[in-house]
Design a protein around this motif. Structure first.
Motif, PDB file in Angstrom:
ATOM      1  N   ARG A 137       0.626  -1.436  -0.361  1.00  0.00           N
ATOM      2  CA  ARG A 137       0.024   0.162  -0.045  1.00  0.00           C
ATOM      3  C   ARG A 137       1.096   1.514  -0.405  1.00  0.00           C
ATOM      4  NH1 ARG A 137      -2.175  -1.610   5.527  1.00  0.00           N
ATOM      5  NH2 ARG A 137      -2.582   0.277   5.724  1.00  0.00           N
ATOM      6  N   TYR A 138       0.135   2.317  -0.418  1.00  0.00           N
ATOM      7  CA  TYR A 138       0.989   3.733  -0.367  1.00  0.00           C
ATOM      8  C   TYR A 138       0.891   4.331   0.612  1.00  0.00           C
ATOM      9  CZ  TYR A 138       1.950   2.716  -4.935  1.00  0.00           C
ATOM     10  OH  TYR A 138       2.186   2.334  -6.637  1.00  0.00           O
ATOM     11  N   ARG A 192       8.800   4.491  -2.843  1.00  0.00           N
ATOM     12  CA  ARG A 192       7.648   4.178  -3.226  1.00  0.00           C
ATOM     13  C   ARG A 192       6.895   3.205  -2.344  1.00  0.00           C
ATOM     14  NH1 ARG A 192       8.459   7.660  -7.690  1.00  0.00           N
ATOM     15  NH2 ARG A 192       8.963   5.599  -9.467  1.00  0.00           N
ATOM     16  N   SER A 193       6.051   3.343  -1.549  1.00  0.00           N
ATOM     17  CA  SER A 193       5.339   1.833  -1.148  1.00  0.00           C
ATOM     18  C   SER A 193       5.851   1.742   0.027  1.00  0.00           C
ATOM     19  CB  SER A 193       4.218   0.694  -2.327  1.00  0.00           C
ATOM     20  OG  SER A 193       5.604   0.258  -2.507  1.00  0.00           O
ATOM     21  N   TRP A 194       7.169   1.880   0.494  1.00  0.00           N
ATOM     22  CA  TRP A 194       8.325   1.298   1.621  1.00  0.00           C
ATOM     23  C   TRP A 194       7.388   2.493   2.637  1.00  0.00           C
ATOM     24  CZ3 TRP A 194      12.304  -1.977   1.193  1.00  0.00           C
ATOM     25  CH2 TRP A 194      12.036  -3.526   0.149  1.00  0.00           C
ATOM     26  N   SER A 208       7.540  -0.030 -10.384  1.00  0.00           N
ATOM     27  CA  SER A 208       9.292   0.398 -10.563  1.00  0.00           C
ATOM     28  C   SER A 208       9.875   0.244  -9.782  1.00  0.00           C
ATOM     29  CB  SER A 208       9.214   2.011 -10.979  1.00  0.00           C
ATOM     30  OG  SER A 208       9.485   2.316  -9.789  1.00  0.00           O
ATOM     31  N   THR A 209       9.369  -0.203  -8.321  1.00  0.00           N
ATOM     32  CA  THR A 209      10.270  -0.815  -6.851  1.00  0.00           C
ATOM     33  C   THR A 209      10.588  -1.891  -7.166  1.00  0.00           C
ATOM     34  OG1 THR A 209       9.563   1.680  -6.029  1.00  0.00           O
ATOM     35  CG2 THR A 209      10.433  -0.185  -4.815  1.00  0.00           C
ATOM     36  N   LYS A 210       8.929  -2.421  -8.004  1.00  0.00           N
ATOM     37  CA  LYS A 210       8.484  -3.936  -7.856  1.00  0.00           C
ATOM     38  C   LYS A 210       9.451  -4.156  -8.571  1.00  0.00           C
ATOM     39  CE  LYS A 210       5.130  -6.981  -7.390  1.00  0.00           C
ATOM     40  NZ  LYS A 210       3.827  -8.032  -8.024  1.00  0.00           N
ATOM     41  N   THR A 258       5.548  -5.397  -3.108  1.00  0.00           N
ATOM     42  CA  THR A 258       5.892  -4.131  -3.640  1.00  0.00           C
ATOM     43  C   THR A 258       4.789  -3.526  -4.568  1.00  0.00           C
ATOM     44  OG1 THR A 258       7.675  -4.419  -2.781  1.00  0.00           O
ATOM     45  CG2 THR A 258       7.398  -2.593  -3.902  1.00  0.00           C
ATOM     46  N   ALA A 259       3.999  -2.403  -4.076  1.00  0.00           N
ATOM     47  CA  ALA A 259       2.810  -2.047  -4.274  1.00  0.00           C
ATOM     48  C   ALA A 259       3.291  -1.251  -5.578  1.00  0.00           C
ATOM     49  CB  ALA A 259       1.764  -0.995  -3.904  1.00  0.00           C
ATOM     50  N   ASP A 260       4.576  -0.711  -5.693  1.00  0.00           N
ATOM     51  CA  ASP A 260       4.596   0.193  -6.765  1.00  0.00           C
ATOM     52  C   ASP A 260       5.253  -0.078  -8.127  1.00  0.00           C
ATOM     53  OD1 ASP A 260       5.815   2.941  -7.091  1.00  0.00           O
ATOM     54  OD2 ASP A 260       7.818   2.401  -7.171  1.00  0.00           O
TER      55      ASP A 260
END
Ligand SMILES: NC(=O)c1ccc[n+]([C@@H]2O[C@H](COP(=O)([O-])OP(=O)(O)OC[C@H]3O[C@@H](n4cnc5c(N)ncnc54)[C@H](OP(=O)(O)O)[C@@H]3O)[C@@H](O)[C@H]2O)c1
Length: 265
Positions: free
Chosen positions: A113-114, A169-171, A221-223, A217-219
């Motif tokens: 989640r964000y 993002r999302s972390w 690009s991070t994932k 991971t939601a995001d």
């Protein structure tokens, strides 16, 4: 001056020693401490801890007289911290010349989640309690239980992360916790010049936490960056990263409170 080849006769407390990086630290420590040392291994998974205890006891280190105690405890609970101190005090002997605390246990938190979804204060408090408060309170309890005195040095290690320095993002929980925890140990280093304080960032490790990172991971690009690191074989083994940590500890040249990244060693 030549570097030390051992860490002395130590009391070494390692949180999160049941698997992953903490387990590797326990095995590396056992090889680098003198007979008469005591390792206190902490986590919630008793079977895994006892398996590691048996493995270490049967190793050359165990045969040479290194004791290993297990504390099955949740470090996020006060009674868990009390058990750690009790076991450490029971096993402590006057011959110990180095107290080492490795604050390794941590959780990733909900990365699916964000930031704007975290409206529940109890959820955030619970995360910070385990990942920030517990390491502050355990460190304070260890420093009180084993006051520094001539002939006995003390090293406090925080297993940090790039996430202590850089937002992902999302972390939000993990980055916030790692940043707070790192600052806590920087303050400690300022306050206690006789202590050795190290924030060690172990790099991307091939552990259960990484599996969670690349699957939840939601995001996007991070994932993707976590999946790519895995696919391209860029994850480090716990043993390789741990060897760098041991090098830093043996050389003992770091500035107390510094952030040392595995790629800088
Ligand atoms: N993996 C990475 O890529 C990476 C990168 C940078 C930094 N780090 C940091 O490195 C450290 C180790 O990570 P890892 O990848 O080895 O993680 P891991 O595989 O998830 O292992 C975490 C350890 O912490 C223990 N733990 C978790 N919650 C606990 C609790 N409430 N009470 C007691 N013990 C608890 C776990 O044991 P039980 O479940 O048995 O309690 C386990 O031994 C962490 O501080 C992490 O933030 C990891």
């Amino acid at each position: 001056m030549p570097f030390a080849t051992d860490l002395g006769r130590v009391l070494c407390i390692i949180t999160g020693a049941s698997k992953g990086f903490g387990r590797a630290v326990a095995k590396a420590m056992a090889r680098l401490v003198k007979p008469g040392s005591l390792l206190v291994l902490v986590a919630r998974s008793g079977d895994d801890l006892r398996a590691l205890q048996a493995e270490l006891s049967e190793s050359d280190a165990g045969k040479a007289g290194i004791k290993v105690e297990v504390v099955v405890a949740d470090v996020g609970q006060t009674d868990g911290l009390e058990s750690i101190i009790r076991t450490s005090k029971e096993g402590f002997s006057e011959n110990i010349d180095h107290v080492i605390l490795v604050n390794n246990a941590a959780s990733l938190g909900d990365v699916s989640r964000y930031t704007k979804s975290f409206t529940d204060m109890a959820e955030v408090d619970s995360y910070l309690s385990l990942n920030v408060s517990s390491s502050l309170c355990l460190t304070a309890r260890v420093l009180q239980a084993f006051p520094q005195h001539p002939g006995c040095r003390c090293t406090v290690i925080n297993i940090s992360s790039l996430c202590a320095l850089q937002p992902f993002r999302s972390w939000v929980l993990y980055c916030t916790g790692k940043a707070a925890r790192e600052m806590m140990f920087r303050v400690l280093a300022e306050e206690e010049p006789n202590l050795r304080v190290l924030n060690y960032s172990p790099g991307p490790l091939d552990t259960a936490m990484q599996v969670e990172a690349r699957s939840k991971t939601a995001d996007p690009s991070t994932k993707r960056s976590f999946s790519d690191m895995f696919a391209q074989g860029q994850l480090l083994t716990c043993e390789a990263s741990c060897a760098k940590l041991m090098k830093v500890l043996l050389e003992d040249r770091y500035t107390s409170g510094a952030h040392i990244d595995v790629y800088d060693v």
